[in-house]
Design an enzyme around this catalytic site. Structure first.
Site, PDB file in Angstrom:
ATOM      1  N   SER A  44       0.842  -1.197   0.000  1.00 11.77           N
ATOM      2  CA  SER A  44       0.000   0.000   0.000  1.00 11.77           C
ATOM      3  C   SER A  44       0.875   1.243   0.000  1.00 11.77           C
ATOM      4  O   SER A  44       2.015   1.220   0.498  1.00 11.77           O
ATOM      5  CB  SER A  44      -0.901   0.018   1.240  1.00 11.77           C
ATOM      6  OG  SER A  44      -1.563   1.268   1.373  1.00 11.77           O
ATOM      7  N   TYR A  49      -2.632  -0.897  10.204  1.00 12.46           N
ATOM      8  CA  TYR A  49      -2.709  -1.346   8.809  1.00 12.46           C
ATOM      9  C   TYR A  49      -1.432  -0.976   8.057  1.00 12.46           C
ATOM     10  O   TYR A  49      -0.843  -1.805   7.359  1.00 12.46           O
ATOM     11  CB  TYR A  49      -3.923  -0.711   8.143  1.00 12.46           C
ATOM     12  CG  TYR A  49      -4.031  -0.947   6.653  1.00 12.46           C
ATOM     13  CD1 TYR A  49      -4.592  -2.113   6.152  1.00 12.46           C
ATOM     14  CD2 TYR A  49      -3.586   0.013   5.732  1.00 12.46           C
ATOM     15  CE1 TYR A  49      -4.702  -2.329   4.782  1.00 12.46           C
ATOM     16  CE2 TYR A  49      -3.685  -0.195   4.373  1.00 12.46           C
ATOM     17  CZ  TYR A  49      -4.238  -1.363   3.896  1.00 12.46           C
ATOM     18  OH  TYR A  49      -4.347  -1.571   2.546  1.00 12.46           O
TER      19      TYR A  49
END
Length: 291
Positions: free
Chosen positions: A183, A196
């Site tokens: 990400s 995350y």
């Protein structure tokens, strides 16, 4: 002449979902996972077998369909989003592709062996592993992050990837590959996605380390780092207002759609990527990454 993305919805109306990682069937607009102006189907993955976690929807669905168009047999691993998974399977079968659905919990290390066994029983080989499944639980402050959410985020995003990769590697041979979905948050950080982002940072290090470990066997390991892509994880994670602003902060001033990442995963899985290993492709709407 218009470009394909100019026809894509650039924003989404306010909406939320109450289930992680979310359902594509409940999204408005539906994410674009296929597009006539994005051409796949040159046989670049002919006779290959690909396992894709989180392949039922979002990025995983777009990758699964692109791989099928390139000739691969596809194994979609998902949790319990049966309607989404069957919709993806139907899309693959509509182009005469082969698709196996396997439902279960990636946080269970024994499930990894089940995935491998079912894949070998059905397709007799494994050539590509795409570790894509993920969850996230945004919080405004580290003191608000619940232990159970922290553990679940690492269990799905990192440990699930580790377990399945460990189970798959003995069945890979020279020319095969592993692709991890990381990400933009692994490189930029994110103030509301501390846990995350940490899992995606771990996956980045995992990608680099494993690529070095497997290079002598001719097995390539790479990653793709998406930016603000319109997937079920977004309405399942954020409040309605933030959902409606998804993608507004990147240079392109719009959210991306899953189909716009599919080509990156095809490149990394095909012979066109035969001299690429240990790197991360950034598909993020123009955000400059310093790494």
């Amino acid at each position: 002449m218009t470009t394909p993305w100019s026809q894509f919805p650039k924003t989404a109306p306010e909406q939320t979902q109450d289930q992680q990682p979310g359902l594509e069937t409940q999204m408005n607009p539906r994410p674009i996972y296929d597009h006539p102006d994005y051409h796949f189907g040159n046989g670049r993955l002919k006779d290959k077998v690909a396992i894709i976690t989180g392949g039922d929807s979002g990025i995983g669905r777009a990758v699964a369909l692109a791989y099928a168009k390139e000739g691969a047999k596809v194994v979609i691993v998902y949790n319990n989003e049966h309607e989404d998974a069957n919709e993806t399977k139907q899309a693959i079968e509509n182009i005469q592709g082969n698709c196996l659905l396997i439902s279960g919990d990636l946080t269970d290390k024994f499930f990894a062996n089940e995935i491998v066994n079912q894949t070998l029983e059905t397709f007799h080989q494994i050539n590509i592993l795409v570790n894509n499944a993920a969850v996230q639980y945004p919080q405004n402050d580290i003191t608000q992050i619940k232990d159970e959410d922290l553990h679940q985020t690492f269990a799905v995003n990192y440990f699930g990837t580790f377990y399945l990769t460990r189970a798959v590697v003995p069945h890979l041979t020279e020319g095969d590959c592993i692709i991890n979905t990381t990400s933009v948050t692994a490189f930029e950080g994110n103030e509301t996605l501390i846990d995350y982002s940490s899992t995606k940072g771990a996956l980045t290090a995992f990608t680099r380390s494993l690529s070095a470990n497997l290079a002598k066997k001719g097995i390539r390991v790479n990653a793709v780092a998406p930016g603000p892509i319109w997937t079920p994880l977004i309405p399942a994670s954020f409040d309605a207002k933030k959902v409606s602003q998804h993608g507004a902060n990147v240079p392109m001033k719009r959210m991306g759609h899953p189909v716009e990442l599919a080509g990156a995963y095809v490149l990394l899985a095909s012979n066109e990527g035969s001299y690429i290993s240990g790197i991360t492709l950034h598909v993020n709407g123009g955000t400059i990454i310093n790494c």
